[in-house]
Design a protein around this motif. Structure first.
Motif, PDB file in Angstrom:
ATOM      1  N   HIS A 175      -2.375  12.546   6.411  1.00 35.71           N
ATOM      2  CA  HIS A 175      -2.164  11.759   5.591  1.00 35.71           C
ATOM      3  C   HIS A 175      -2.913  12.334   4.546  1.00 35.71           C
ATOM      4  CE1 HIS A 175      -4.692   8.446   4.080  1.00 35.71           C
ATOM      5  NE2 HIS A 175      -3.352   7.737   4.333  1.00 35.71           N
ATOM      6  N   SER A 226       3.591   2.008   2.706  1.00 41.58           N
ATOM      7  CA  SER A 226       3.166   1.293   3.942  1.00 41.58           C
ATOM      8  C   SER A 226       3.128  -0.566   4.284  1.00 41.58           C
ATOM      9  CB  SER A 226       1.286   1.926   4.296  1.00 41.58           C
ATOM     10  OG  SER A 226       0.652   1.376   3.966  1.00 41.58           O
ATOM     11  N   LEU A 240      -4.423   6.965   0.145  1.00 37.79           N
ATOM     12  CA  LEU A 240      -4.275   5.818   0.397  1.00 37.79           C
ATOM     13  C   LEU A 240      -4.611   5.243  -0.575  1.00 37.79           C
ATOM     14  CD1 LEU A 240      -3.279   3.183   3.660  1.00 37.79           C
ATOM     15  CD2 LEU A 240      -4.460   2.329   1.154  1.00 37.79           C
ATOM     16  N   TYR A 262       5.256  -1.981   4.752  1.00 35.67           N
ATOM     17  CA  TYR A 262       6.016  -2.950   6.613  1.00 35.67           C
ATOM     18  C   TYR A 262       4.993  -2.186   7.152  1.00 35.67           C
ATOM     19  CZ  TYR A 262       8.999  -2.864   1.972  1.00 35.67           C
ATOM     20  OH  TYR A 262      10.052  -3.854   0.759  1.00 35.67           O
ATOM     21  N   SER A 263       5.699  -2.972   8.682  1.00 35.49           N
ATOM     22  CA  SER A 263       5.760  -2.247   9.872  1.00 35.49           C
ATOM     23  C   SER A 263       5.761  -1.450  10.202  1.00 35.49           C
ATOM     24  CB  SER A 263       5.708  -3.615  10.830  1.00 35.49           C
ATOM     25  OG  SER A 263       6.850  -3.034  10.888  1.00 35.49           O
ATOM     26  N   THR A 264       6.699  -0.370   9.319  1.00 36.42           N
ATOM     27  CA  THR A 264       6.779   1.514   9.471  1.00 36.42           C
ATOM     28  C   THR A 264       6.862   1.726   9.021  1.00 36.42           C
ATOM     29  OG1 THR A 264       9.556   0.550   9.752  1.00 36.42           O
ATOM     30  CG2 THR A 264       8.538   0.146  11.793  1.00 36.42           C
ATOM     31  N   LEU A 265       7.271   2.674   8.969  1.00 34.16           N
ATOM     32  CA  LEU A 265       6.704   4.062   7.738  1.00 34.16           C
ATOM     33  C   LEU A 265       8.278   4.354   7.605  1.00 34.16           C
ATOM     34  CD1 LEU A 265       3.763   5.717   8.492  1.00 34.16           C
ATOM     35  CD2 LEU A 265       3.629   3.915   7.127  1.00 34.16           C
ATOM     36  N   ARG A 293      -4.118   1.494  -3.054  1.00 39.96           N
ATOM     37  CA  ARG A 293      -3.542  -0.039  -2.952  1.00 39.96           C
ATOM     38  C   ARG A 293      -2.848  -1.267  -3.145  1.00 39.96           C
ATOM     39  NH1 ARG A 293      -5.037  -1.050   2.305  1.00 39.96           N
ATOM     40  NH2 ARG A 293      -7.233   0.200   3.229  1.00 39.96           N
ATOM     41  N   GLN A 346       1.285   5.658   0.310  1.00 39.99           N
ATOM     42  CA  GLN A 346       0.614   6.364   0.685  1.00 39.99           C
ATOM     43  C   GLN A 346       0.909   7.979   0.505  1.00 39.99           C
ATOM     44  OE1 GLN A 346      -0.820   5.780   5.551  1.00 39.99           O
ATOM     45  NE2 GLN A 346       0.047   3.576   5.464  1.00 39.99           N
ATOM     46  N   ASN A 361       0.915  -1.063   0.126  1.00 36.45           N
ATOM     47  CA  ASN A 361      -0.294   0.202  -0.166  1.00 36.45           C
ATOM     48  C   ASN A 361       1.305   1.353   0.229  1.00 36.45           C
ATOM     49  OD1 ASN A 361      -2.488  -1.907   0.404  1.00 36.45           O
ATOM     50  ND2 ASN A 361      -2.204  -1.641   2.665  1.00 36.45           N
ATOM     51  N   TYR A 364       1.485  11.881   1.831  1.00 40.10           N
ATOM     52  CA  TYR A 364       1.446  12.839   3.623  1.00 40.10           C
ATOM     53  C   TYR A 364       1.980  13.655   3.035  1.00 40.10           C
ATOM     54  CZ  TYR A 364       1.080   8.653   6.225  1.00 40.10           C
ATOM     55  OH  TYR A 364       0.264   8.228   7.144  1.00 40.10           O
ATOM     56  N   PHE A 378       5.468  13.299   1.150  1.00 34.74           N
ATOM     57  CA  PHE A 378       5.812  12.410  -0.012  1.00 34.74           C
ATOM     58  C   PHE A 378       5.069  11.085   0.006  1.00 34.74           C
ATOM     59  CE2 PHE A 378       9.466  14.723   3.223  1.00 34.74           C
ATOM     60  CZ  PHE A 378       8.726  15.694   3.772  1.00 34.74           C
TER      61      PHE A 378
END
Lengths: 109, 113
Positions: A45, A92, A48, A94-97, A50, A33, A31, A35, A88
């Motif tokens: 935000h 997303s 998003l 992954y578990s972190t941005l 997908r 995103q 996904n 910002y 930016f």
């Protein structure tokens, strides 16, 4: 790297013009995103998209995603001075941005 | 959506001291993160704040320097310890669900003299 690369680094346009900024990755995109950060409203935000979507709209924003090219674009139509900000893209999946350096957009009246 | 508040909004501190920043979310979120944004730079992830367990730190950040607490699903703190002028930065927290949008706090602007 999870970090996206936004292009251009800076963009200066007149009010009413369209602004296009691009984002590319070296890893696969899940996904994606977008910002926006400006001094007045902080980091917000925008949209998003997908991995199974190719295009998405939200108001004056249009985002495209090409997973085969590992790239995305953000189009802001009929820009306004209030759109002046840094933008930016963030993968997303992954578990972190992880944020890249962003595109700094300046919209002049 | 979630609304995130941070306290303090800004502070000026002396080197060698510590500052604790609070982050409050108005609803329960699974993930909470702490970022640093140095002047003119992008955001750098410091750590993931894990509820009920030790935070997960990114490369270049250690627990002794940036201890983090997360006692529940709506609150976290970040402490900047033994500060030096190089720690002058904006510190942001965020919260949300994995893979979905993250909501960001307004940031804490820290100046270390």
């Amino acid at each position: 790297s999870q970090q996206g690369e936004e292009d251009p680094q800076a963009l200066s346009i007149q009010e009413g013009e369209n602004a296009t900024m691009n984002c590319s990755y070296k890893t696969s995109i899940n996904n994606l995103q977008w910002y926006r950060q400006n001094s007045g409203r902080g980091l917000v935000h925008l949209i998003l998209i997908r991995s199974n979507e190719r295009e998405k709209h939200s108001g004056r924003l249009r985002v495209t995603l090409d997973t085969s090219k590992k790239s995305s674009s953000l189009l802001i139509t009929a820009s306004r001075a209030a759109d002046t900000a840094s933008y930016f893209c963030v993968n997303s999946g992954y578990s972190t941005l992880t944020f890249g350096k962003g595109t700094m957009l300046l919209v002049s009246p | 959506s979630a609304v995130i508040s941070q306290k303090p909004s800004r502070d000026i501190c002396q080197r060698g001291t510590s500052l604790t920043i609070q982050c409050q979310v108005d609803s329960q979120v699974t993930m909470m993160f702490w970022y640093r944004q140095q002047p003119g730079q992008s955001l750098t992830l410091i750590a993931t704040a894990n509820q009920g367990s030790e935070a997960t730190y990114e490369s270049g950040f250690v627990i002794d320097k940036f201890p983090i607490s997360r006692p529940n699903l709506t609150f976290s703190t970040l402490t900047v310890s033994n500060m030096s002028p190089e720690d002058s930065s904006i510190y942001l927290c965020s919260g949300g669900e994995q893979g979905n949008e993250q909501f960001f706090g307004p940031g804490t602007r820290l100046t270390v003299l």
